[in-house]
Design a protein around this motif. Structure first.
Motif, mmCIF file in Angstrom:
data_model
loop_
_atom_site.group_PDB
_atom_site.id
_atom_site.type_symbol
_atom_site.label_atom_id
_atom_site.label_comp_id
_atom_site.label_asym_id
_atom_site.label_seq_id
_atom_site.Cartn_x
_atom_site.Cartn_y
_atom_site.Cartn_z
ATOM 1 N N ALA A 1 9.437 -9.829 -17.760
ATOM 2 C CA ALA A 1 10.824 -9.380 -17.740
ATOM 3 C C ALA A 1 10.907 -7.889 -18.061
ATOM 4 N N ASN B 1 12.107 -4.982 -15.478
ATOM 5 C CA ASN B 1 13.214 -4.089 -15.761
ATOM 6 C C ASN B 1 12.801 -2.641 -15.559
ATOM 7 N N ASN C 1 12.791 -2.007 -11.950
ATOM 8 C CA ASN C 1 14.007 -2.473 -11.281
ATOM 9 C C ASN C 1 13.721 -3.547 -10.248
ATOM 10 N N ILE D 1 13.931 -10.389 -12.020
ATOM 11 C CA ILE D 1 14.876 -10.511 -13.127
ATOM 12 C C ILE D 1 15.806 -11.698 -12.908
ATOM 13 N N LEU E 1 14.027 -14.928 -13.479
ATOM 14 C CA LEU E 1 13.781 -15.184 -14.899
ATOM 15 C C LEU E 1 15.055 -15.589 -15.631
ATOM 16 N N VAL E 2 16.162 -14.911 -15.314
ATOM 17 C CA VAL E 2 17.427 -15.260 -15.968
ATOM 18 C C VAL E 2 17.750 -16.735 -15.724
ATOM 19 N N PRO F 1 20.055 -15.614 -21.198
ATOM 20 C CA PRO F 1 19.090 -15.031 -22.137
ATOM 21 C C PRO F 1 19.551 -13.620 -22.489
ATOM 22 N N LEU G 1 17.141 -10.374 -22.378
ATOM 23 C CA LEU G 1 16.795 -10.028 -21.002
ATOM 24 C C LEU G 1 17.982 -9.395 -20.280
ATOM 25 N N LEU H 1 18.608 -5.887 -21.423
ATOM 26 C CA LEU H 1 17.610 -5.000 -20.858
ATOM 27 C C LEU H 1 17.897 -4.757 -19.371
#
Lengths: 338, 338
Positions: free
Chosen positions: A294, A298, A301, A306, A309-310, B168, B171, B174
């Motif tokens: 993660a 980030n 970008n 991302i 993962l979220v 999360p 995350l 970020l």
């Protein structure tokens, strides 16, 4: 019971769909052009346009979102544009269902990235949970038994102080002093069971797990202590003592049984949050788990990673909530779900 | 009857004199507030914590003036105090401690460490305070509305709480940073790298993920308050919703709000530090406790004092706020025992 589980799962799925929509709107309706980062540094306007096309970023957000949902159910092929796929069939990446997306930065599907990183995060979380649960409950019970003494004060104070230091300070202190400067333990490098056996795996998890355990332990010490103190005045505990049961047996069989319900809630939710990667701890120790993934995503970008993962972490949290509620009914006969 | 907007603002802050209406308390001797204050004063540990917190706040308030009058100087370079041959480490023992620089100087730049942490405290506390107030205001208003209205309003707010808590948060903090800071830079004065947009972003996202916790607690409290007779009376008298929310219910909630406040502050002070480690938040040369600690990481072994000082200051304030919160909770709720 089944009807309850099905209903909860149904609500959970709706929640995840809502989460994915919010995430898409947040990231794709932003002033940042995802194609610019996907395309790299020396990117000509034409190349950027081509990247945008290949990834489907030229479509409206809502279409991208439905494509994403379709990908989760059916799987997807990348690049997104059928013409590009037809032009270069050898470059097509198939992402089987449930497809969380394709990371252009790492030229992998997000599923593959998650598959590689997940065991690391899972290992660290399991080790940390075992550590803090063992010490948290043990110290909590010790503090409660010696209530008001210096032992009690010392335990509670120490747990609070360890919690209050920033966790990256603790992690860096362990890494740079305990491991590197004083050489008390090996410098931690993640080792799988296949590479180093169980011993090597465990020792590679020691410092990151200790770092995390220090952050979480204080809460468990406090809760266990409060619970044991509270239950000492309960009638059933007095009855157990009066009938001649030993103090230790009363503690384990009666007091801790009652403390199990809130403990399970706390563990379930903390563990679910951790499994999705402890961003700071993994970054400090440079372990390639989901948290590091993660962090790196980030920095570069890498939006598909991302978003994947979220949603993965959201799934963990929602599932953990359902499992915890179901466990209640198992642990505590007074609770009936429905 | 309408309530002025300005009145509303003052109503939402915990008001120590906001004891239950009527003069019954005077007849009975001491008001619940006086009793709670008395209990609080007798608790030595809480009093110590209170004094420490007060000192920190005083220090934070005085720092901008001390900087203005040149007593503290957090930005001037004193490179003559560092030794280029050791990679810019401070000359002298313990990180260059001297009468002019009681906590030593920063490696390479030679900036005064005391000035940096002192002034950094102002920014750290300002961020934590604004974020806490925002989270509590939003959480309390939505919690009161949800708890009092019930029905679909309650259900909707409840789902929003669940949804927000499933994200999360680290995350998201970020991942949203580049978009969010850009957005803040567009709205507020200052550019992408200035302290104001960066600080505002941290405040905004902390509050965004912080309000659901507050709303849950407040909602639970409102559920019991709304059953009391004075609320029924207000409803029967035809009081407006606004009046019921803020004039009838809110004054009964200041105790839990105060406790939530003292326990959220330390969490956000830690969060500021953690985010600084991940490179989100106010950037140097403007100091915060978090970014001073971050800048000391590379010198952790060579200049331990510089590494330890900001972490220690964070630890002390986080511990003190937590103890203060515990003390307040015990004082305000006579049923709890420690």
């Amino acid at each position: 019971m089944y009807a309850y589980v099905v209903r909860r799962l149904f609500v959970g799925v709706i929640m995840l769909i809502a989460m994915s929509l919010v995430t898409f709107v947040l990231f794709f309706a932003s002033p940042i052009d995802p194609a610019r980062y996907a395309c790299g540094k020396n990117c000509s306007p034409e190349l950027r346009e081509q990247t945008r096309n290949a990834l489907g970023y030229d479509k409206p957000v809502i279409v991208q979102w439905t494509d994403f949902l379709k990908g989760i159910v059916q799987g997807r092929d990348y690049p997104d544009d059928p013409e590009l796929r037809a032009a270069a069939p050898e470059l097509v990446t198939h992402c089987p269902a449930p497809c969380f997306g394709y990371s252009v930065v790492n030229t992998k599907t997000v599923n593959e990235e998650i598959k590689e990183a997940f065991p690391v995060s899972l290992s660290i979380s399991v080790a940390a949970v075992v550590l803090w649960l063992f010490f948290g409950v043990l110290l909590g019970v010790m503090a409660a038994i010696r209530r008001g003494t210096i032992v009690d004060r010392g335990i509670v104070a120490a747990a609070l102080v360890l919690y209050a230091f920033p966790s990256f300070f603790i992690g860096l202190f362990l890494l740079k002093f305990i491991a590197i400067k004083w050489e008390l333990v090996d410098v931690p490098v993640y080792t799988t069971i296949a590479e180093g056996g169980i011993g090597g795996w465990l020792s590679s998890l020691l410092l990151p797990a200790v770092t995390l355990a220090m952050l979480y332990m204080a809460g468990y010490v406090r809760m266990t202590r409060a619970f044991v103190l509270e239950s000492m005045t309960e009638d059933y505990v007095r009855t157990a003592r009066a009938k001649g049961l030993r103090q230790n047996k009363v503690l384990v069989k009666h007091t801790m049984r009652a403390a199990l319900t809130p403990l399970v809630t706390l563990i379930g939710l903390d563990f679910a949050g951790l499994m999705g990667g402890a961003i700071i701890t993994e970054t400090v120790f440079n372990y390639n788990g989901l948290g590091k993934l993660a962090y790196d995503a980030n920095t570069t970008n890498d939006l598909p990673t991302i978003i994947g993962l979220v949603l993965l972490l959201g799934t963990f949290v929602i599932l953990a909530n359902i499992i915890v509620d179901m466990l209640y009914a198992v642990i505590d006969p007074r609770v009936r779900v429905g | 009857m309408t309530v002025q907007a300005s009145n509303l603002e003052s109503e939402q802050l915990p008001d120590p004199s906001g004891a239950p209406e009527g003069d019954v308390s005077k007849l009975a001797g001491k008001s619940p507030t006086r009793l709670a204050l008395g209990r609080f004063r007798r608790d030595k540990l809480s009093m110590v914590a209170f004094v420490v917190v007060a000192l920190y706040i005083l220090a934070a308030l005085s720092a901008p003036f001390l900087v203005k009058f040149g007593v503290l100087d957090p930005t001037s370079f004193n490179q003559e105090l560092t030794d280029p041959s050791t990679g810019g480490l401070p000359i002298g023992k313990l990180g260059g401690i001297s009468w002019e620089h009681p906590l030593g100087v920063e490696p390479q730049t030679g900036r005064d460490v005391l000035s940096r942490v002192w002034y950094g405290l102002t920014f750290s506390l300002a961020i934590a305070l604004t974020a806490t107030i925002l989270a509590i205001v939003f959480g309390a208003v939505l919690g009161i509305i949800a708890g009092f209205s019930g029905g679909w309003v309650d259900a909707t707010i409840g789902r929003a709480i669940d949804l927000t808590l499933s994200f999360p948060s680290t995350l998201m903090l970020l991942a949203l940073s580049s978009i969010g800071i850009q957005l803040m830079a567009d709205i507020l004065p200052g550019t992408f790298s200035d302290p104001l947009p960066n600080g505002a972003y941290v405040v905004f996202v902390l509050a965004l993920f912080g309000w659901p916790g507050v709303a849950r607690i407040i909602r639970g409290q409102v559920l019991s308050v709304r059953e009391r007779e004075f609320v029924d009376a207000a409803v029967l008298l035809g009081a407006s919703r606004r009046r019921i929310y803020f004039k009838e219910i809110l004054p009964n909630l200041w105790a839990p709000i105060l406790v939530v406040f003292t326990l959220t502050m330390p969490a956000y002070i830690s969060a500021e530090a953690a985010l600084s480690y991940l490179n989100v938040g106010i950037k140097p040369p403007t100091p915060t406790l978090g970014n001073v600690l971050r800048s000391s990481i590379n010198y952790s072994s060579a200049d331990f004092i510089f590494f330890f000082t900001p972490a220690f200051l964070i630890m002390i304030i986080v511990v003190s706020f937590n103890l203060l919160g515990d003390g307040l909770r015990d004082a305000l709720d006579p049923k709890t025992h420690r």
